[in-house]
Motif scaffolding. Sequence first.
Motif, mmCIF file in Angstrom:
data_model
loop_
_atom_site.group_PDB
_atom_site.id
_atom_site.type_symbol
_atom_site.label_atom_id
_atom_site.label_comp_id
_atom_site.label_asym_id
_atom_site.label_seq_id
_atom_site.Cartn_x
_atom_site.Cartn_y
_atom_site.Cartn_z
ATOM 1 N N GLY A 79 0.722 -1.147 -0.045
ATOM 2 C CA GLY A 79 -0.115 0.137 0.132
ATOM 3 C C GLY A 79 0.711 1.252 -0.102
ATOM 4 O O GLY A 79 1.994 1.241 0.157
ATOM 5 N N VAL A 80 0.091 2.222 -0.275
ATOM 6 C CA VAL A 80 1.137 3.714 -0.161
ATOM 7 C C VAL A 80 0.094 4.749 0.910
ATOM 8 O O VAL A 80 -0.902 4.567 1.242
ATOM 9 C CB VAL A 80 0.789 4.393 -1.619
ATOM 10 N N PHE A 81 0.956 5.596 1.246
ATOM 11 C CA PHE A 81 0.419 6.618 2.223
ATOM 12 C C PHE A 81 0.567 7.957 1.514
ATOM 13 O O PHE A 81 1.552 8.089 0.738
ATOM 14 C CB PHE A 81 1.344 6.790 3.473
ATOM 15 N N MET A 82 -0.491 8.792 1.533
ATOM 16 C CA MET A 82 -0.505 9.868 0.832
ATOM 17 C C MET A 82 -0.922 10.971 1.683
ATOM 18 O O MET A 82 -1.732 11.162 2.733
ATOM 19 C CB MET A 82 -1.257 9.950 -0.202
ATOM 20 N N GLU A 83 -0.291 12.201 1.806
ATOM 21 C CA GLU A 83 -0.710 13.263 2.624
ATOM 22 C C GLU A 83 -0.163 14.771 2.001
ATOM 23 O O GLU A 83 0.950 14.738 1.582
ATOM 24 C CB GLU A 83 0.476 13.284 3.987
ATOM 25 N N PRO A 84 -0.886 15.594 2.080
ATOM 26 C CA PRO A 84 -0.535 17.099 1.494
ATOM 27 C C PRO A 84 0.431 17.734 2.469
ATOM 28 O O PRO A 84 0.295 18.472 3.399
ATOM 29 C CB PRO A 84 -1.982 18.008 1.619
ATOM 30 N N ILE A 85 1.508 17.501 2.038
ATOM 31 C CA ILE A 85 2.785 18.189 3.077
ATOM 32 C C ILE A 85 3.221 19.521 2.139
ATOM 33 O O ILE A 85 3.855 19.348 1.010
ATOM 34 C CB ILE A 85 3.995 17.086 3.178
ATOM 35 N N GLY A 86 3.207 20.424 2.663
ATOM 36 C CA GLY A 86 3.617 21.768 1.996
ATOM 37 C C GLY A 86 4.763 22.429 2.692
ATOM 38 O O GLY A 86 5.278 22.287 3.733
ATOM 39 N N VAL A 87 5.530 23.083 1.714
ATOM 40 C CA VAL A 87 6.715 23.647 2.063
ATOM 41 C C VAL A 87 6.744 25.202 1.349
ATOM 42 O O VAL A 87 6.690 25.177 0.329
ATOM 43 C CB VAL A 87 8.286 23.118 1.669
ATOM 44 N N GLU A 88 6.853 26.180 2.188
ATOM 45 C CA GLU A 88 6.672 27.566 1.665
ATOM 46 C C GLU A 88 7.900 28.144 2.193
ATOM 47 O O GLU A 88 8.062 28.642 3.286
ATOM 48 C CB GLU A 88 5.567 28.204 2.109
ATOM 49 N N ARG A 89 8.798 28.617 1.278
ATOM 50 C CA ARG A 89 9.855 29.422 1.551
ATOM 51 C C ARG A 89 10.079 30.673 0.557
ATOM 52 O O ARG A 89 9.458 30.437 -0.689
ATOM 53 C CB ARG A 89 11.620 28.614 1.789
ATOM 54 N N PHE A 119 11.754 28.548 -2.200
ATOM 55 C CA PHE A 119 11.315 27.285 -2.664
ATOM 56 C C PHE A 119 10.042 27.024 -2.187
ATOM 57 O O PHE A 119 9.466 27.443 -0.950
ATOM 58 C CB PHE A 119 11.936 26.311 -1.981
ATOM 59 N N SER A 120 9.128 26.550 -3.131
ATOM 60 C CA SER A 120 7.719 26.581 -2.796
ATOM 61 C C SER A 120 7.223 24.874 -3.108
ATOM 62 O O SER A 120 7.528 24.538 -4.495
ATOM 63 C CB SER A 120 6.710 27.330 -3.265
ATOM 64 N N TYR A 121 6.584 24.066 -2.325
ATOM 65 C CA TYR A 121 6.443 22.791 -3.158
ATOM 66 C C TYR A 121 5.415 21.953 -2.133
ATOM 67 O O TYR A 121 5.162 22.450 -0.947
ATOM 68 C CB TYR A 121 7.721 21.802 -2.939
ATOM 69 N N ASN A 122 4.393 21.168 -2.841
ATOM 70 C CA ASN A 122 3.540 20.287 -2.104
ATOM 71 C C ASN A 122 3.239 19.119 -2.900
ATOM 72 O O ASN A 122 3.405 18.813 -4.031
ATOM 73 C CB ASN A 122 2.143 21.436 -2.132
ATOM 74 N N THR A 123 3.181 18.279 -1.933
ATOM 75 C CA THR A 123 3.228 16.794 -2.387
ATOM 76 C C THR A 123 1.975 16.533 -2.968
ATOM 77 O O THR A 123 2.116 15.428 -3.814
ATOM 78 C CB THR A 123 3.599 15.661 -0.983
ATOM 79 N N LEU A 124 1.133 16.987 -2.796
ATOM 80 C CA LEU A 124 -0.350 16.819 -3.304
ATOM 81 C C LEU A 124 -0.764 17.662 -4.492
ATOM 82 O O LEU A 124 -0.515 17.237 -5.911
ATOM 83 C CB LEU A 124 -1.558 16.757 -2.337
ATOM 84 N N TYR A 125 -0.743 18.982 -4.074
ATOM 85 C CA TYR A 125 -0.877 19.963 -5.243
ATOM 86 C C TYR A 125 0.125 20.193 -5.899
ATOM 87 O O TYR A 125 1.116 20.980 -5.570
ATOM 88 C CB TYR A 125 -1.523 21.318 -4.608
ATOM 89 N N GLY A 126 0.032 19.690 -7.296
ATOM 90 C CA GLY A 126 1.005 19.801 -8.317
ATOM 91 C C GLY A 126 1.565 18.613 -8.720
ATOM 92 O O GLY A 126 1.377 18.075 -10.077
ATOM 93 N N PRO A 127 2.296 17.769 -7.950
ATOM 94 C CA PRO A 127 2.968 16.394 -8.580
ATOM 95 C C PRO A 127 1.439 15.447 -8.934
ATOM 96 O O PRO A 127 1.634 14.659 -9.656
ATOM 97 C CB PRO A 127 3.681 15.927 -7.398
ATOM 98 N N LEU A 128 0.538 15.510 -8.026
ATOM 99 C CA LEU A 128 -0.587 14.606 -8.244
ATOM 100 C C LEU A 128 -1.656 15.136 -8.604
ATOM 101 O O LEU A 128 -2.360 14.940 -9.623
ATOM 102 C CB LEU A 128 -0.905 13.825 -6.794
#
Length: 514
Positions: free
Chosen positions: A45-55, A58-67
Amino acid sequence: MKRSLFSGAALLLASATAALAASAPNRITIDVDDVIDQIDPRIYGVFMEPIGVEREDFSYNTLYGPLYNPDAPDANADGWRTGMLDAARELQLTNMRWPGGNFVANYDWRDGIGPQADRPARRELAWGVIEPNTVGTDEWVQLNALLGTENVVCINMGTGTALDAAHWVEYCNGPLGTYWADKRAAYGHPEPFGIKYWCLGNEVDGEGWIIGYKNAEDYVKFARVAARAMQRSSPDTELSFIANGSSNYKDTLDWIDWNWTVIKELHDVADYISLHRYWDNTDDYYTFVGERAVDLQEKIDITVGQIKAVSTTVKAPPMHISFDEWAPPIYGGHLNTLAITQFLNAFIRNADYIKMANYTLLTSFLSRDMETGATYKSPSFYAFKAFSTRAHGNALRPAVVCDTFGVDEYYTAIPYLDVTTVHNPETGELIINVVNRHRDEALTTEITNVSGTLAATAHYIEFNSEHLDNRPYTYADRADYEPTEHELPTTGDSLTHTFPAHSFTQIRVALTRN
């Protein structure tokens, strides 16, 4: 003179014995009747969580954008990126745990239902970013349907209440005629989702990082009340609960005390206790492949011992383990692949207790080029795929003879060969998974099967690299990462293979029972 001759003979004998020991073959002996247990497909199985980084840089989100990204060229009509969906389907994942993770400890599920344009944006307290709530319950359920995975929902046991959890279950599973079930229908889903698996919180013992930390006594009281309310809100679907094991591994006995309390008090409520473990990075090779692997097994052994003690005392079926967060270090190349394969070997080796597992994260399966954002399949992807698509059936208990190594005074006698074997009675296939942990030497190994006849030809794939410095895989080399299958002759009951230094090899061969 006699003494000298005796001494010389003794020295020659000692030298010969040492030479014989050094040249003694490594051996793996397999008996398909020596079964640990059937492997539960839910370990893939897999785990999925919206983890965000705002600097600022650098700005990144594990959900919004990649998926999820409706503006991406490969987005489907609902905003999901088809490249990621296709990769997940290729892995034949069985379940997905959502939406957290630390995220869930301050998540209000009601923010994520209804028309997307009307949903509130909130300051997310775990990662400190703005959560738009564009992806909520209906979207998560839709994603699981697209992937063919089973839902595993984690509730908020930080800032949430038992009634919040019960209402969420009602929204997902309740038949029409109640407030939240009718809301679900109004939003386009008249039929209940019928979600069975529910995690009773996430890392609630994480004092210092979890919003709404609780001690073990308060946690089990809350979990028991929440589980009762949740089940009564799901009259047509029997729920299966995953109790919150410890993730706060201090150099004390506190984490053991936490698990002991949870297993004792919730054995009649939950079917699983969760374990989380992330493979810590280090510059020392043998610490990485040896100490980290032993530490993982120790966490499993201690928890299994507690489960056995309670089950034996109360004369009831034992809880199982859901390893619902696990991953190698964030950065790294070939060593990460060795960590992934040792994780999966551990799950197979403990198939009698580990019945579910969730890799962190779904979006981590595809590596990402940091300059362009392009994604690609790395050896880590293909190594997981080797297990998730092939290692099904019965986990066996192989006998392994090989040399060992030590890291320090405590971590000693670690076998160079980390081996699991799997027999699939339906296909008649035998799978042999081998990590050669030796940094410098290839290990020629005789593999013998004692309960059947092997096909004349076996097949194997291999993962190896000359780079042991955590050098990341690269987009430019992506075409070289898919493993090539090779053939290997057998003698009917045995085969011999040389496992390269610092490598993972998977051998598969058809087996006819005697």
